[in-house]
Write a protein that holds these residues in place. Structure first.
Motif, short mmCIF file in Angstrom:
data_model
loop_
_atom_site.label_atom_id
_atom_site.label_comp_id
_atom_site.label_asym_id
_atom_site.label_seq_id
_atom_site.Cartn_x
_atom_site.Cartn_y
_atom_site.Cartn_z
N ASN A 179 0.82 -1.21 0.00
CA ASN A 179 0.00 0.00 0.00
C ASN A 179 0.85 1.26 0.00
OD1 ASN A 179 -2.52 -1.27 -0.04
ND2 ASN A 179 -2.55 -1.52 2.18
N HIS A 180 2.01 1.18 0.67
CA HIS A 180 2.89 2.34 0.72
C HIS A 180 3.35 2.73 -0.68
CE1 HIS A 180 5.48 5.10 2.99
NE2 HIS A 180 6.38 4.89 2.06
N ILE A 181 3.68 1.74 -1.50
CA ILE A 181 4.09 2.03 -2.88
C ILE A 181 2.89 2.41 -3.73
CG2 ILE A 181 4.98 0.95 -5.00
CD1 ILE A 181 7.14 1.80 -3.09
N LYS A 182 1.78 1.73 -3.52
CA LYS A 182 0.56 2.04 -4.28
C LYS A 182 0.14 3.50 -4.08
CE LYS A 182 -4.25 0.53 -4.87
NZ LYS A 182 -4.88 1.83 -4.54
N GLU A 183 0.27 3.97 -2.85
CA GLU A 183 -0.11 5.35 -2.54
C GLU A 183 1.06 6.32 -2.68
OE1 GLU A 183 -1.64 5.06 1.39
OE2 GLU A 183 -3.35 3.79 0.80
N GLY A 184 2.26 5.79 -2.84
CA GLY A 184 3.44 6.65 -2.96
C GLY A 184 3.72 7.01 -4.41
N THR A 185 2.94 7.93 -4.93
CA THR A 185 3.05 8.32 -6.34
C THR A 185 4.45 8.78 -6.69
OG1 THR A 185 0.74 9.05 -6.21
CG2 THR A 185 2.01 9.73 -8.14
N ASP A 186 5.10 9.50 -5.77
CA ASP A 186 6.43 10.03 -6.07
C ASP A 186 7.46 8.91 -6.21
OD1 ASP A 186 6.17 9.41 -3.41
OD2 ASP A 186 7.07 11.26 -2.65
N HIS A 187 7.36 7.85 -5.38
CA HIS A 187 8.30 6.73 -5.49
C HIS A 187 8.15 6.03 -6.85
CE1 HIS A 187 9.38 7.14 -1.31
NE2 HIS A 187 8.12 7.03 -0.94
N LEU A 188 6.92 5.77 -7.24
CA LEU A 188 6.69 5.09 -8.51
C LEU A 188 7.07 5.96 -9.70
CD1 LEU A 188 3.26 3.25 -7.98
CD2 LEU A 188 5.54 2.23 -8.24
N LEU A 189 6.78 7.24 -9.60
CA LEU A 189 7.10 8.13 -10.72
C LEU A 189 8.61 8.21 -10.93
CD1 LEU A 189 5.91 9.95 -12.86
CD2 LEU A 189 6.03 11.87 -11.25
N PHE A 190 9.38 8.22 -9.84
CA PHE A 190 10.85 8.21 -9.97
C PHE A 190 11.30 6.97 -10.73
CE2 PHE A 190 14.71 6.25 -8.19
CZ PHE A 190 15.65 7.13 -8.72
N LEU A 191 10.84 5.81 -10.31
CA LEU A 191 11.28 4.56 -10.92
C LEU A 191 10.86 4.47 -12.38
CD1 LEU A 191 12.80 1.97 -10.31
CD2 LEU A 191 10.63 0.93 -9.62
N LEU A 192 9.60 4.81 -12.67
CA LEU A 192 9.10 4.72 -14.05
C LEU A 192 9.80 5.74 -14.96
CD1 LEU A 192 5.28 4.17 -13.43
CD2 LEU A 192 6.96 2.50 -14.22
N THR A 193 10.07 6.92 -14.43
CA THR A 193 10.77 7.93 -15.23
C THR A 193 12.18 7.48 -15.56
OG1 THR A 193 9.47 9.67 -14.14
CG2 THR A 193 11.42 10.36 -15.37
N LEU A 194 12.83 6.84 -14.59
CA LEU A 194 14.18 6.33 -14.83
C LEU A 194 14.17 5.19 -15.84
CD1 LEU A 194 17.00 7.00 -13.77
CD2 LEU A 194 16.74 5.22 -12.05
N LEU A 195 13.05 4.46 -15.91
CA LEU A 195 12.94 3.33 -16.83
C LEU A 195 12.48 3.75 -18.24
CD1 LEU A 195 11.29 0.65 -14.50
CD2 LEU A 195 13.65 0.69 -15.33
N LEU A 196 12.00 4.99 -18.38
CA LEU A 196 11.51 5.44 -19.68
C LEU A 196 12.54 5.24 -20.81
CD1 LEU A 196 9.46 8.77 -19.34
CD2 LEU A 196 8.75 6.66 -20.47
N PRO A 197 13.80 5.61 -20.61
CA PRO A 197 14.78 5.42 -21.68
C PRO A 197 15.57 4.11 -21.57
CG PRO A 197 15.70 6.87 -20.04
CD PRO A 197 14.37 6.43 -19.51
N ALA A 198 15.17 3.21 -20.67
CA ALA A 198 15.94 1.99 -20.44
C ALA A 198 15.93 1.06 -21.65
CB ALA A 198 15.41 1.25 -19.21
N THR A 199 14.99 1.26 -22.56
CA THR A 199 14.89 0.41 -23.75
C THR A 199 15.58 1.02 -24.96
OG1 THR A 199 12.78 1.46 -24.34
CG2 THR A 199 12.68 -0.50 -22.96
N LEU A 200 16.29 2.14 -24.75
CA LEU A 200 16.86 2.88 -25.88
C LEU A 200 18.38 2.87 -25.86
CD1 LEU A 200 14.50 6.00 -25.69
CD2 LEU A 200 14.20 3.94 -27.09
N MET A 201 18.95 3.08 -27.04
CA MET A 201 20.39 3.26 -27.16
C MET A 201 20.72 4.74 -27.30
SD MET A 201 21.11 2.11 -31.12
CE MET A 201 20.31 0.50 -30.92
N VAL A 202 21.98 5.08 -27.08
CA VAL A 202 22.41 6.47 -27.17
C VAL A 202 23.29 6.64 -28.39
CG1 VAL A 202 23.70 8.32 -26.04
CG2 VAL A 202 22.31 6.76 -24.67
N ARG A 203 23.00 7.68 -29.16
CA ARG A 203 23.81 8.00 -30.34
C ARG A 203 23.92 9.51 -30.45
NH1 ARG A 203 21.61 5.01 -35.35
NH2 ARG A 203 22.28 3.26 -34.05
#
Length: 406
Positions: free
Chosen positions: A180-204
């Motif tokens: 429940n702490h994570i479910k209600e902790g929008t800031d914790h999830l947003l940090f992790l998901l934002t960090l994962l946004l480019p995890a599927t990409l390469m850098v050029r």
């Protein structure tokens, strides 16, 4: 006139008690003008108050064996919301320890603080926390009222008898609390998901450019999530055990700052290939916030250990669930030309949210953006469904275009 409160936190070997005494009533019973100069009351009369309280609080086992009573802390605090109007009270934190092999759940309480002089006064006794029965939040339930029997003009001991629980009930409750702490902790999830946004990409050329591949994406995601877990687990343990206390407001501001940095990285690479180190570093900060949930439970060593383990398991289960329902669609979109737009929009949203949270947590005043984010959390599953549909349509459209070109 205001009454007294006696709040009990029950664990495996002792009872942590909090006594709340209105100074106006205490002055009548104790004297020394305690209500006239409340600001320096503890420094001025601490030893005398300590002796007075120990003289009037005597828990004993059902067979008459005396318990040890220790006063841990005293402080004066104002009470604003009361039917009798605002007043000051003395807040006393105590530890009651029964003899060896005696249960802290069933005992007789001999108590007459204030009541021995003010016969119209009474004390409400409530159980506030009971880990073994999955009661860890501040939702007290009343178990006794201590008052003079007006018919006989006598004050009798009261029996405190709290239902026995189990370690398993307490442990599973901590797992649920972590989820429940994570479910209600929008800031914790947003940090992790934002960090994962480019995890599927390469850098050029110092820009995000193209899908890095399924295997490489999964490895990147695993590294980031594992590093974040290790980071927050370390400070969760340190904080929950009381080894070091972290200032709450500073922690909350730093969490918002971690989202802002992740948002900038999602927009343009700042530390490509080093996301796991950033996740671990900021995980240390997020773990400090997690520890605050466990810090005030007043538990013995065994129950605190199980709490840390269960709470951490709950955090990980909810994180894995969120990742499982979001990451597949990000990987699918990463193969299309619309993903740069989606990634940029996500980064901008996270950045705006982070700035709004930083402002709110420094000023202690909510703002329009944080209110909107709070409302959006009510539709989180619908948002995931919308992302899924968008990803499928984008992927299908991309494949169709390629097929037509062939």
């Amino acid at each position: 006139m205001p009454n007294s409160w006696l709040l009990l936190d029950i664990n495996g070997s002792e009872v942590k008690a909090e006594l709340q005494l209105p100074l106006s009533e205490l002055e009548t019973a104790f004297g020394n003008a305690v209500n006239q100069h409340p600001d320096d009351l503890v420094s001025r009369l601490g030893p005398q108050l300590n002796a007075y309280l120990l003289q009037h609080i005597h828990p004993v086992s059902m067979d008459g064996k005396k318990w040890t009573v220790r006063i841990d802390k005293m402080l004066v605090q104002p009470v604003q919301q009361s039917l009798s109007g605002p007043y000051n009270e003395l807040r006393v934190l105590l530890t009651w320890t029964p003899p060896a092999n005696e249960t802290p759940r069933h005992f007789m309480l001999n108590y007459d603080v204030i009541i021995h002089q003010v016969v119209t006064h009474f004390a409400l006794v409530s159980v506030r926390r009971d880990w073994d029965n999955a009661q860890t939040a501040d939702h007290p339930y009343q178990v006794a009222v201590i008052r003079v029997n007006t018919v006989e003009n006598k004050l009798y001991p009261v029996e405190i008898n709290v239902q026995a629980g189990t370690l398993w009930v307490g442990f599973t409750n901590m797992v649920s609390l972590g989820m429940n702490h994570i479910k209600e902790g929008t800031d914790h999830l947003l940090f992790l998901l934002t960090l994962l946004l480019p995890a599927t990409l390469m850098v050029r050329n110092k820009k995000w450019n193209g899908f890095v591949g399924t295997k490489a994406s999964l490895v990147n995601i695993l590294k980031i999530v594992t590093a974040f877990t290790i980071g927050h687990s370390i400070t969760l343990i340190i904080g929950a055990l009381g080894i070091f206390h972290f200032p709450g407001r500073v922690i909350e501001v730093l969490i918002a700052l971690s989202i802002l940095i992740s948002a900038i990285h999602a927009y343009r690479p700042l530390f490509a290939g080093k996301e796991m180190y950033i996740a671990a570093g900021f995980g240390l900060i997020h773990g400090m916030a997690f520890a605050e949930t466990l810090l005030n439970l007043n538990l013995d060593g065994l129950r605190m250990t199980l709490s840390i383990l269960g709470f951490n398991i709950g955090i990980e289960l909810m994180q894995l669930f969120v990742i499982a329902i979001v990451i597949p669609w990000l990987m699918l979109m990463s193969r299309t030309t619309v993903y740069p737009v989606f990634r940029t929009a996500g980064a901008i949203f996270a950045g705006i949210a982070a700035l709004a949270w930083i402002t709110e947590r420094i000023s202690s005043q909510s703002n329009l953006v944080t209110k909107v984010i709070l409302r959006l959390t009510d539709y989180e599953l619908w948002l995931v469904l919308a992302i899924a549909i968008f990803a499928v349509v984008a992927f299908a459209t991309s494949r169709l275009k390629k097929a037509l070109l062939i």
